[in-house]
Design an enzyme around this catalytic site. Structure first.
Site, PDB file in Angstrom:
ATOM      1  N   ASP A 109       0.860  -1.202   0.021  1.00  0.00           N
ATOM      2  CA  ASP A 109      -0.072  -0.116  -0.035  1.00  0.00           C
ATOM      3  C   ASP A 109       0.708   1.234   0.102  1.00  0.00           C
ATOM      4  OD1 ASP A 109      -1.630   2.136   0.499  1.00  0.00           O
ATOM      5  OD2 ASP A 109      -2.314   1.572   2.603  1.00  0.00           O
ATOM      6  N   GLU A 127      31.430  10.590   1.493  1.00  0.00           N
ATOM      7  CA  GLU A 127      32.131  10.442   2.861  1.00  0.00           C
ATOM      8  C   GLU A 127      30.945  10.857   4.060  1.00  0.00           C
ATOM      9  OE1 GLU A 127      35.397  13.033   2.713  1.00  0.00           O
ATOM     10  OE2 GLU A 127      36.449  12.026   0.950  1.00  0.00           O
ATOM     11  N   GLU A 183      29.862  11.250   7.586  1.00  0.00           N
ATOM     12  CA  GLU A 183      30.434  11.423   8.938  1.00  0.00           C
ATOM     13  C   GLU A 183      29.141  10.948   9.788  1.00  0.00           C
ATOM     14  OE1 GLU A 183      33.834  14.456   8.091  1.00  0.00           O
ATOM     15  OE2 GLU A 183      31.840  15.191   8.741  1.00  0.00           O
ATOM     16  N   GLU A 223      36.672  10.860  13.741  1.00  0.00           N
ATOM     17  CA  GLU A 223      36.607  12.294  13.075  1.00  0.00           C
ATOM     18  C   GLU A 223      36.900  13.316  14.018  1.00  0.00           C
ATOM     19  OE1 GLU A 223      36.841  14.407  11.079  1.00  0.00           O
ATOM     20  OE2 GLU A 223      36.284  13.607   9.116  1.00  0.00           O
ATOM     21  N   GLU A 274      34.314   8.454  10.716  1.00  0.00           N
ATOM     22  CA  GLU A 274      33.935   8.504   9.172  1.00  0.00           C
ATOM     23  C   GLU A 274      34.470   7.048   8.570  1.00  0.00           C
ATOM     24  OE1 GLU A 274      35.187  11.983   7.309  1.00  0.00           O
ATOM     25  OE2 GLU A 274      36.004  10.778   5.338  1.00  0.00           O
ATOM     26  N   HIS A 281      30.806  14.804   2.375  1.00  0.00           N
ATOM     27  CA  HIS A 281      31.271  15.239   1.184  1.00  0.00           C
ATOM     28  C   HIS A 281      31.245  14.333  -0.067  1.00  0.00           C
ATOM     29  CE1 HIS A 281      34.063  17.117   4.386  1.00  0.00           C
ATOM     30  NE2 HIS A 281      33.027  17.623   4.398  1.00  0.00           N
ATOM     31  N   ARG A 289      39.095  24.033   2.831  1.00  0.00           N
ATOM     32  CA  ARG A 289      38.171  23.072   3.202  1.00  0.00           C
ATOM     33  C   ARG A 289      36.799  23.868   3.507  1.00  0.00           C
ATOM     34  NH1 ARG A 289      42.209  19.094   3.673  1.00  0.00           N
ATOM     35  NH2 ARG A 289      41.344  17.100   3.607  1.00  0.00           N
ATOM     36  N   GLU A 312      35.387  17.435  -5.426  1.00  0.00           N
ATOM     37  CA  GLU A 312      34.404  17.034  -3.837  1.00  0.00           C
ATOM     38  C   GLU A 312      33.512  18.264  -3.592  1.00  0.00           C
ATOM     39  OE1 GLU A 312      37.371  16.824  -0.933  1.00  0.00           O
ATOM     40  OE2 GLU A 312      36.085  16.805   0.874  1.00  0.00           O
ATOM     41  N   ARG A 352      31.423  19.466  -0.772  1.00  0.00           N
ATOM     42  CA  ARG A 352      31.472  19.309   0.553  1.00  0.00           C
ATOM     43  C   ARG A 352      30.183  19.777   1.324  1.00  0.00           C
ATOM     44  NH1 ARG A 352      36.651  18.769   2.838  1.00  0.00           N
ATOM     45  NH2 ARG A 352      36.153  19.844   4.370  1.00  0.00           N
TER      46      ARG A 352
HETATM   47  N1  GLU Z   1      32.883  17.533   9.702  1.00  0.00           N
HETATM   48  C1  GLU Z   1      33.335  18.575   8.795  1.00  0.00           C
HETATM   49  C2  GLU Z   1      32.013  18.809   7.766  1.00  0.00           C
HETATM   50  O1  GLU Z   1      30.773  19.032   8.394  1.00  0.00           O
HETATM   51  C3  GLU Z   1      34.308  18.130   7.903  1.00  0.00           C
HETATM   52  C4  GLU Z   1      35.550  17.456   8.240  1.00  0.00           C
HETATM   53  C5  GLU Z   1      36.380  16.841   7.263  1.00  0.00           C
HETATM   54  O2  GLU Z   1      37.104  17.825   6.494  1.00  0.00           O
HETATM   55  O3  GLU Z   1      36.493  15.773   6.896  1.00  0.00           O
HETATM   56  O4  GLU Z   1      31.964  18.671   6.664  1.00  0.00           O
HETATM   57 MG    MG Z   2      35.377  14.005   7.239  1.00  0.00          MG
END
Ligand code: GLU
Ligand code: MG
Length: 497
Positions: free
Chosen positions: A81, A160, A162, A240, A248, A297, A367, A386, A388
């Site tokens: 359903d 990736e 986390e 992490e 991670e 990411h 980053r 990547e 993020r």
């Molecule tokens: N925890 C971080 C985020 O919120 C990333 C840390 C890392 O560079 O892996 O994206």
């Molecule tokens: Mg990470």
């Protein structure tokens, strides 16, 4: 009764270990057809068939049958359903069919009865078509659109994810009160606890001191072993950055639909192995105040006839095509957030200062940029972008499809990603930083962006207008509901105002 089933050992939950044998796992997909699936179920003396599928918010759902039904289900599907499934509601036509996809068959290691688990597509029984609003249908259409475009035949994704592994969690909300309370023996707040042994992980220092700071290696190792037994190849795993058990685990990249399937299994395995250890795992993007949140990411690359299309002579070893793809991601980033960061909590992670990628710019180094070009390897096959911003509360079928379509839009329109930055954005002065566009401040702003910018999703017919309208309406209701709730921190600040 099937004699082999009767002879099967009875195991307690969590004890169905090593179903694919010892350390040497063959990752070549062995199950391709319904017959292979039957043979696999017989070989492992399965007694139960578990049919799993994913609703629109991205939760894994399941319904089961005795294994003797497998042949029938493989032939004609299994009815259910659809009107009770989030995002599937079509009250007039609630009868739907689950069609198992043999390539996803695995043994479920968390059930006492030997159980064959398989991911399903959803079909309309009358038309025989794949159900329009099923996330897996949308992901299949995205891949078909890529192939029809002639630009590439494969889009690889490497998420990736986390997550936190907590010892306990409590939460409650009502008319007269609300609270949450998480605990972890690794939490820095436990240094003063009676009987403590020290070695607590300070805020932002969890990447990656060894034991006895890290108390969760065995849990992560068991998660990894279960993933590999389920055919999910893992490249690396670690504690992490955050205190209190952030982790991670990274999968080897795979094609779009397969990777979305794998991510669903990944989350299932993380949660259930944590439970085996008496712990609880969460992919909530910002469960703790004052330390890093959990992101996901997403590494992406396009390939054609076995050749990588993202390697070239442009910035950071990228091709021109890759730069256009990046431009597409950046242009549509605010709208993408509505699908890739779909909870109100997602935006508590997307703030400066916690490694969160809030700046809509690309960089080989930084980053806090929304897009990073990893430069660990010069091998053209490893060249990728990547993105993020996403977090693991997204529905991967929808998020990966939307990312691919944004990138393809950049390629089709030959968009330029503008200037990259190699500057440390954490140290940039406020005036320069203000010139760089930012992630939406909250889910409401992301939904506004998706409302105005979604032709890149619908032009190809991959997402329908109806689907997006229903998605946006559902998410807006979540936002409004959240807005009406007083929070403990408002009491702290305003009770005596
Ligand atoms: N925890 C971080 C985020 O919120 C990333 C840390 C890392 O560079 O892996 O994206
Ligand atoms: Mg990470």
């Amino acid at each position: 009764m099937n004699p082999s089933a009767a002879a099967a050992p009875r195991l307690l939950p969590g004890l169905l270990r090593f179903p694919h044998g010892g350390p040497d796992i063959d990752f070549t997909p062995a199950i391709q057809t319904a017959d292979d699936m039957l043979a696999f179920a017989k070989k492992h003396a399965c007694t139960i068939l578990d049919l799993t599928f994913v609703d629109v918010p991205g939760t894994l759902q399941h319904t089961s049958k005795p294994l003797h039904e497998l042949e029938d289900v493989a032939d004609g599907g299994a009815g259910f359903d659809g009107s009770s499934i989030r995002g599937f509601k079509q009250i007039n036509e609630s009868d739907m069919l689950l069609i198992p996809d043999p390539v996803t068959a695995m043994l479920d290691p968390f059930q006492a009865e030997p159980t064959l688990s398989v991911l399903c597509d959803v079909k309309d029984p009358l038309s025989g078509d794949f159900f329009d609003s099923s996330p897996r249908t949308i992901a299949r259409r995205a891949v078909k659109h890529l192939q029809d475009s002639g630009i590439a035949d494969t889009a690889y994704f490497g998420p990736e994810a986390e997550f936190f592994i907590f010892d306990s969690v409590r939460y409650e909300q009502g008319q007269r009160g609300a609270f949450y309370d998480v605990d972890s023996s690794e939490g820095i707040w436990n240094t003063g606890k009676e009987g403590g042994l020290g070695y607590k992980i300070r805020n932002k220092e969890g990447y990656f001191p060894s034991a006895p700071f890290d108390t969760q290696q065995d849990i992560r190792s068991e998660m990894v072993r279960e993933m590999e037994r389920a055919g999910i190849k893992i490249e690396t795993f670690h504690h992490e950055v955050a205190t209190a058990g952030q982790a991670e685990i990274d999968m080897e990249r795979d094609a779009l639909v397969t990777m979305a399937d794998k991510l669903m299994r990944y989350k299932y395995i993380v949660r259930n192995v944590a439970r085996r250890f008496g712990k609880t795992a969460t992919f909530m993007p910002k469960p703790l105040f004052g330390d890093n949140g959990s992101g996901m990411h997403v590494h992406q690359s396009l390939w054609k006839e076995g050749k990588p299309l993202f390697a070239g002579k442009e910035y950071a070893g990228l091709s021109e095509l890759a730069l256009h793809y990046i431009a597409g991601l950046l242009k549509h980033a605010p709208a993408l957030c509505a699908l890739c960061n779909p909870t109100t909590n997602s935006y508590k992670r997307l703030v400066p200062g916690f490694e969160a990628p809030v700046n809509l710019i690309y960089s080989a180094r930084n980053r806090s940029a929304a897009i990073r070009i990893p430069t660990y390897s010069q091998n053209p096959k490893a060249k990728r972008v990547e993105f993020r911003m996403p977090d693991a509360t997204c529905n991967p079928y929808l998020a990966f499809s939307a990312l691919l379509l944004a990138g393809l839009d950049g390629i089709n329109r030959k968009l330029s990603p503008g200037a990259h930055t190699d500057q440390n954005l954490y140290e940039m002065d406020d005036t320069s930083l203000a010139k760089i566009p930012h992630a939406p401040a909250d889910l409401s702003a992301a939904l506004d962006a998706l409302e105005t910018d979604h032709a890149f999703l619908t032009e190809s017919g991959v997402f329908s207008e109806d689907f997006l309208a229903a998605y946006i309406a559902g998410k807006r209701a979540e936002v409004s509901e959240e807005r009406m709730r007083p929070t403990p921190s408002e009491y702290f600040k305003y009770f005596d105002a």
